[in-house]
Design a protein around this motif. Structure first.
Motif, mmCIF file in Angstrom:
data_model
loop_
_atom_site.group_PDB
_atom_site.id
_atom_site.type_symbol
_atom_site.label_atom_id
_atom_site.label_comp_id
_atom_site.label_asym_id
_atom_site.label_seq_id
_atom_site.Cartn_x
_atom_site.Cartn_y
_atom_site.Cartn_z
ATOM 1 N N ALA A 12 -34.724 -45.246 -9.827
ATOM 2 C CA ALA A 12 -34.272 -43.929 -10.526
ATOM 3 C C ALA A 12 -35.236 -43.030 -10.996
ATOM 4 O O ALA A 12 -34.966 -41.963 -10.826
ATOM 5 C CB ALA A 12 -33.374 -44.059 -11.604
ATOM 6 N N ALA A 15 -38.848 -40.798 -7.881
ATOM 7 C CA ALA A 15 -39.152 -39.536 -7.074
ATOM 8 C C ALA A 15 -38.734 -38.210 -8.003
ATOM 9 O O ALA A 15 -38.129 -37.305 -7.758
ATOM 10 C CB ALA A 15 -37.767 -39.609 -5.903
ATOM 11 N N LEU A 16 -39.249 -38.482 -9.304
ATOM 12 C CA LEU A 16 -39.059 -37.465 -10.277
ATOM 13 C C LEU A 16 -40.114 -36.421 -9.970
ATOM 14 O O LEU A 16 -41.180 -36.569 -9.446
ATOM 15 C CB LEU A 16 -39.478 -38.078 -11.589
ATOM 16 N N GLN A 40 -30.285 -36.099 -11.253
ATOM 17 C CA GLN A 40 -29.762 -37.334 -10.619
ATOM 18 C C GLN A 40 -30.429 -37.834 -9.523
ATOM 19 O O GLN A 40 -31.243 -36.940 -8.812
ATOM 20 C CB GLN A 40 -28.186 -36.599 -10.139
ATOM 21 N N ARG A 41 -30.267 -39.095 -9.356
ATOM 22 C CA ARG A 41 -30.736 -39.800 -8.128
ATOM 23 C C ARG A 41 -29.376 -40.706 -7.373
ATOM 24 O O ARG A 41 -29.004 -41.687 -8.256
ATOM 25 C CB ARG A 41 -31.931 -40.807 -8.544
ATOM 26 N N GLU A 42 -28.996 -40.380 -6.448
ATOM 27 C CA GLU A 42 -27.858 -40.888 -6.044
ATOM 28 C C GLU A 42 -28.371 -42.513 -4.873
ATOM 29 O O GLU A 42 -29.402 -42.038 -4.202
ATOM 30 C CB GLU A 42 -27.062 -40.110 -5.098
ATOM 31 N N THR A 68 -25.083 -43.856 -9.295
ATOM 32 C CA THR A 68 -25.959 -42.800 -9.263
ATOM 33 C C THR A 68 -26.470 -42.581 -10.801
ATOM 34 O O THR A 68 -25.411 -43.186 -11.586
ATOM 35 C CB THR A 68 -25.022 -41.301 -9.050
#
Length: 216
Positions: A12, A15-16, A40-42, A68
């Motif tokens: 999660a 990839a910020l 959000q990260r799905e 998510t």
């Protein structure tokens, strides 16, 4: 299904936006309204997160065979604010026959976790997860089913307090030491997640305020 080479608790935060990395906390308290705006990260199906104010402000999470997370990257000096305090309410737990110690059962009605980057950055991150378990008694600890770099701690079990608001306060120093054998130092992110993708079921929870506190 999204390939889980790394656990959701770690992925999660891989990839910020870079802008979050330099953020310095002016206060270590997050309201439901602020949490609802976290990125959000799905992973394997969407989870619906929304700000709800029926009986009290909260972030409502509804997972229909989905996974998510809402996450926030921020540097936290655990020596200054070692206590993690939060409240949540679980209305529906994911259902399945597989143990939560197995990949097929790795779903939770509610979880909050903190992440620490390693020597190789986010790819070597470690995560400490506090979860509302279906089967494992409060105080039970175990390595995540997908990788030993994520450690799980049950703080609640089953239906006994389902539908109730419950507040917890945990010492990150003590829990991190028990999980990874060393002091935590700096934490680089905090997240919440409700998921039900591995069990192909449904889970529903609400999250209240999250605080990081100094010793009293």
């Amino acid at each position: 299904m999204f390939p889980r080479i790394l656990p959701l608790a770690i992925l999660a935060l891989t990839a910020l936006p870079a802008a979050f990395a330099d953020e310095a906390p002016d206060r270590l308290e997050f309201t439901p309204a602020e949490i609802a705006d976290w990125p959000q990260r799905e992973f394997d199906g969407a989870v619906t997160y929304r700000l709800a104010e029926d009986d009290r402000p909260a972030v409502e999470a509804v997972a229909e065979d989905g996974a998510t997370a809402l996450y926030h990257e921020i540097e936290i000096d655990v020596s200054e604010t070692p206590w993690l305090e939060w409240s949540w309410r679980v209305d529906e737990l994911p259902q399945g026959e597989a143990s939560e110690r197995e990949k097929a059962g790795d779903d939770y009605g509610a979880r909050i976790y903190v992440v620490q980057e390693g020597f190789f950055g986010k790819l070597s991150a470690r995560a400490l997860n506090y979860v509302w378990s279906r089967e494992l008694a409060p105080g039970t600890q175990w390595p995540n089913a997908f990788t030993g770099r994520a450690h799980m701690i049950s703080v609640e079990r089953g239906d006994e307090r389902r539908g109730e608001w419950v507040t917890y306060r945990r010492d990150l120093r003590e829990d991190w030491q028990a999980a990874f054998g060393e002091a935590p130092g700096t934490i680089h992110g905090i997240a919440i997640m409700t998921d039900s993708d591995n069990t192909d079921s449904r889970s529903v929870a609400r999250y209240g305020r999250i605080r990081l506190l100094p010793d009293e």
